[in-house]
Design a protein around this motif. Sequence first.
Motif, PDB file in Angstrom:
ATOM      1  N   ILE A 146     -25.363   2.198  -8.411  1.00  0.00           N
ATOM      2  CA  ILE A 146     -26.031   0.991  -7.899  1.00  0.00           C
ATOM      3  C   ILE A 146     -25.216  -0.239  -8.299  1.00  0.00           C
ATOM      4  O   ILE A 146     -25.073  -1.188  -7.525  1.00  0.00           O
ATOM      5  CB  ILE A 146     -27.489   0.897  -8.412  1.00  0.00           C
ATOM      6  N   ALA A 147     -24.643  -0.187  -9.503  1.00  0.00           N
ATOM      7  CA  ALA A 147     -23.801  -1.303  -9.962  1.00  0.00           C
ATOM      8  C   ALA A 147     -22.611  -1.492  -9.037  1.00  0.00           C
ATOM      9  O   ALA A 147     -22.205  -2.628  -8.749  1.00  0.00           O
ATOM     10  CB  ALA A 147     -23.334  -1.048 -11.389  1.00  0.00           C
ATOM     11  N   LYS A 148     -22.057  -0.376  -8.544  1.00  0.00           N
ATOM     12  CA  LYS A 148     -20.924  -0.477  -7.605  1.00  0.00           C
ATOM     13  C   LYS A 148     -21.351  -1.165  -6.320  1.00  0.00           C
ATOM     14  O   LYS A 148     -20.629  -2.024  -5.793  1.00  0.00           O
ATOM     15  CB  LYS A 148     -20.395   0.935  -7.285  1.00  0.00           C
ATOM     16  N   GLN A 206     -19.339   0.428 -18.959  1.00  0.00           N
ATOM     17  CA  GLN A 206     -19.451   1.699 -18.245  1.00  0.00           C
ATOM     18  C   GLN A 206     -20.552   1.661 -17.194  1.00  0.00           C
ATOM     19  O   GLN A 206     -20.412   2.214 -16.107  1.00  0.00           O
ATOM     20  CB  GLN A 206     -19.705   2.838 -19.233  1.00  0.00           C
ATOM     21  N   LEU A 207     -21.664   1.015 -17.526  1.00  0.00           N
ATOM     22  CA  LEU A 207     -22.750   0.929 -16.555  1.00  0.00           C
ATOM     23  C   LEU A 207     -22.400  -0.040 -15.426  1.00  0.00           C
ATOM     24  O   LEU A 207     -22.857   0.121 -14.310  1.00  0.00           O
ATOM     25  CB  LEU A 207     -24.046   0.471 -17.241  1.00  0.00           C
ATOM     26  N   PRO A 240     -26.434   7.039 -23.684  1.00  0.00           N
ATOM     27  CA  PRO A 240     -25.337   6.112 -23.963  1.00  0.00           C
ATOM     28  C   PRO A 240     -25.532   4.845 -23.128  1.00  0.00           C
ATOM     29  O   PRO A 240     -25.796   4.938 -21.932  1.00  0.00           O
ATOM     30  CB  PRO A 240     -24.096   6.882 -23.494  1.00  0.00           C
ATOM     31  N   VAL A 241     -25.449   3.698 -23.765  1.00  0.00           N
ATOM     32  CA  VAL A 241     -25.601   2.435 -23.036  1.00  0.00           C
ATOM     33  C   VAL A 241     -24.424   1.535 -23.377  1.00  0.00           C
ATOM     34  O   VAL A 241     -24.307   1.056 -24.500  1.00  0.00           O
ATOM     35  CB  VAL A 241     -26.924   1.721 -23.385  1.00  0.00           C
ATOM     36  N   ARG A 244     -25.381 -10.589 -34.183  1.00  0.00           N
ATOM     37  CA  ARG A 244     -24.928 -10.685 -32.797  1.00  0.00           C
ATOM     38  C   ARG A 244     -23.669  -9.842 -32.607  1.00  0.00           C
ATOM     39  O   ARG A 244     -23.522  -9.149 -31.584  1.00  0.00           O
ATOM     40  CB  ARG A 244     -24.660 -12.155 -32.443  1.00  0.00           C
ATOM     41  N   ASP A 245     -22.764  -9.891 -33.607  1.00  0.00           N
ATOM     42  CA  ASP A 245     -21.543  -9.080 -33.522  1.00  0.00           C
ATOM     43  C   ASP A 245     -21.882  -7.592 -33.454  1.00  0.00           C
ATOM     44  O   ASP A 245     -21.298  -6.842 -32.663  1.00  0.00           O
ATOM     45  CB  ASP A 245     -20.642  -9.331 -34.748  1.00  0.00           C
ATOM     46  N   VAL A 246     -22.822  -7.186 -34.295  1.00  0.00           N
ATOM     47  CA  VAL A 246     -23.204  -5.767 -34.360  1.00  0.00           C
ATOM     48  C   VAL A 246     -23.780  -5.315 -33.015  1.00  0.00           C
ATOM     49  O   VAL A 246     -23.401  -4.275 -32.473  1.00  0.00           O
ATOM     50  CB  VAL A 246     -24.237  -5.546 -35.495  1.00  0.00           C
ATOM     51  N   VAL A 247     -24.687  -6.116 -32.477  1.00  0.00           N
ATOM     52  CA  VAL A 247     -25.334  -5.764 -31.205  1.00  0.00           C
ATOM     53  C   VAL A 247     -24.291  -5.705 -30.091  1.00  0.00           C
ATOM     54  O   VAL A 247     -24.270  -4.762 -29.286  1.00  0.00           O
ATOM     55  CB  VAL A 247     -26.441  -6.781 -30.861  1.00  0.00           C
ATOM     56  N   ALA A 248     -23.423  -6.702 -30.056  1.00  0.00           N
ATOM     57  CA  ALA A 248     -22.404  -6.759 -29.006  1.00  0.00           C
ATOM     58  C   ALA A 248     -21.507  -5.524 -29.071  1.00  0.00           C
ATOM     59  O   ALA A 248     -21.229  -4.883 -28.054  1.00  0.00           O
ATOM     60  CB  ALA A 248     -21.576  -8.039 -29.149  1.00  0.00           C
ATOM     61  N   ARG A 249     -21.063  -5.196 -30.286  1.00  0.00           N
ATOM     62  CA  ARG A 249     -20.185  -4.036 -30.448  1.00  0.00           C
ATOM     63  C   ARG A 249     -20.879  -2.758 -29.977  1.00  0.00           C
ATOM     64  O   ARG A 249     -20.298  -1.933 -29.280  1.00  0.00           O
ATOM     65  CB  ARG A 249     -19.777  -3.910 -31.926  1.00  0.00           C
ATOM     66  N   ALA A 250     -22.142  -2.605 -30.338  1.00  0.00           N
ATOM     67  CA  ALA A 250     -22.880  -1.379 -29.995  1.00  0.00           C
ATOM     68  C   ALA A 250     -23.014  -1.196 -28.482  1.00  0.00           C
ATOM     69  O   ALA A 250     -23.081  -0.074 -27.990  1.00  0.00           O
ATOM     70  CB  ALA A 250     -24.259  -1.408 -30.642  1.00  0.00           C
ATOM     71  N   LEU A 251     -23.041  -2.314 -27.749  1.00  0.00           N
ATOM     72  CA  LEU A 251     -23.258  -2.225 -26.299  1.00  0.00           C
ATOM     73  C   LEU A 251     -21.972  -2.449 -25.500  1.00  0.00           C
ATOM     74  O   LEU A 251     -22.004  -2.453 -24.269  1.00  0.00           O
ATOM     75  CB  LEU A 251     -24.301  -3.267 -25.868  1.00  0.00           C
TER      76      LEU A 251
END
Lengths: 126, 385
Positions: free
Chosen positions: B162-164, B190-191, B185-186, B51-58
Motif C-alpha cells: 500500500i505504501a508503494k 522498510q514499511l 518488525p516495525v 527520542r534517540d532510542v525511539v528513533a533508532r528502534a523504528l
Amino acid sequence: MYSQKVMDHFTNPRNVGDIPDADGVGTVGNPICGDVMKLAIKVRGGRIVDAKFKTFGCGAAIATSSMVTEMVKGKTIEEALKISNKAVAEALDGLPANKLHCSNLAADALHKAIEDYRQRKQAESA
Amino acid sequence: MRRVYLDHAATTPVRPEVLDAMVPFFTEKFGNASSIHSFGREARTAVDESRDVVARALGADPAEIIFTSGGTESDNTAIKGVALANRKKGNHIITSAVEHHAVMDSCKSLEQLGFEITFVPVDGTGMVSPDDVRSAMRPDTILISIMHANNEVGTIQPIEEIAKVAREAGVYFHTDAVQSVGNLPVNVEQLGVDLLSLSGHKLYGPKGIGMLYVRKGVKISPYMHGGGQERGRRAGTENVAGIVGLAKAIELAVEEQGEYARRLARLRDMLIRGVMDRIPDVVLTGHPERRLPGNASFCFKFVEGESILLNLDLQGIAGSSGSACTSGSLEPSHVLLAMGLPHEVAHGSLRLTLGRDNTEEDVQYVLDTLPGIIERLRAMSPFGR
C-alpha cells in the motif's frame, strides 16, 4: 456494573427451558440486535402456574428473563399484565443505563405469551 | 481462583524495567524540560535521549519523532494535521473499513469540514487489497491511512504494498501501528510509511504516552497549540517520565520482538486449535496466517459475547468482545461487519490476546473452561442445538 441480583440470576438462571404443552408462547427481540427472548407459560384456572424461558443475549437479557419467570408464577393473567419492564429491572436492583432499553424486554415477552394464550383460548371457544 | 489475563490488545502491565526507568522523573528529576536551570536540563537530556532510542528502534531520525499522549492523539494529529496542512492540494482521504475508531472518527470529523473520505472494504479475513486502494485514488487525494495490524481480529495489512501505491502517486501514507510494535518488525523505511502512530501501554509501557513518527518534509499542522514544545508540533509540557518509560518499553519490545512473537504464536496456535477442536459452530475471525502472534479471536454462533465474557470473568479469565453490548452501542463491531459476518454471528465474538506472562497452563485452563460456558449458554439460547 451489574448488581449482585443481576449476577445471581445470570449465573443461576431460574426456569430455563421449554414447556412442551405450553398455553402461550411469546418471542421478542431480534438476533440482529443481539437479544432474543422466548417465554412460555402454563395457565390453570386463570393463573400462571409455570413459566420458562430461553434467551440469546447479554447478562441483562438473561437476568431479566429469569426474573420475570419468578415474578409471574402464581399470578393471575390480569396481575401478570401489570408487570412492566421497569418493574423487572427494579426487582433486579436496577440495570446499567445502557441496558435499560436494549436488553430489558422480558416483560414484553411475557405480555406476548399472554396474548398468545388469549388468542388460543378465543380460537378454542370459536 | 486462577486469574488469566488475555486482553493484551486492550492494555498491558508496565514492565518492572520500564517502571524503574520512570520513577526518578516523578521525584528527584522532576524538572520541566523547557527550563534553563539544571533541573530542566536533566529532564531535557532524558527527553532527548529517549527520542534517540525511539528513533533508532523504528529506523527513523530523532527529529521525526513527536511525543503525544497516546495512540488516539497520534492518529488524530496525523489525519487532521495532514488534512489541514494540505487542503490546497486536495480534500480526499482514503482509509479502510476496519480502522480503530481513533482513525475512523478523525476521518469522519473531517467530513464535517468538507473533506471526502473513501473507506476501502476488506475481504472475509479483514485484509485490505492494495488494488482497491489504487482504484480509490483521485487527483485530489492527500492522505491514505491504513492500520498495520487490526486490534480486534489481528489481521496484518500489506502495508509495504500500500505504501508503494501511495508513493507512486505522491500521496502521504499514515499507518496506525499501535497493535504491531513489539509483535511484528516495525521499521519506517522498510514499511515505507510517512506517518506512524504508536502507544506506550500496548507494549508494556505506561498509559498516557504515545508517539507519532512524521517523515521529514511531510507538511502537517499541529493539533495542540501552546508553548512550542516538540519543535512547535505538539505543545504541552513534556511528560518526561512517560517519555522515558515509552522509550524503555519500545527499546525492549524491539530487541525481544522475534522471540516474543515466536512464543506467543505457539500459544496462540494451541489456543485456536484447541477451541476449534473442542467447540462446534465456531468461526475463527481474522486471517488464518497473517495475524498478530498473540491474537485468537472467534465468533461462537447462537450465543452473545457479553455473556461469554461475564462467565469467563467468573472463572478468572479476562477477554473482550465486539458484541453490541460490549461496544457500548447497538451495533456489533464495525470490523466484524466489514468482514461480512452477519450481525447475529458478530454478536457472539470473543477476543483473547496473549502476552508476556501467559503460559501453556493458562491456555489449557481456557480450553478446559470455555467449552462448558459455551455449551451452557447455548442450552439457554432459543437458537441452541
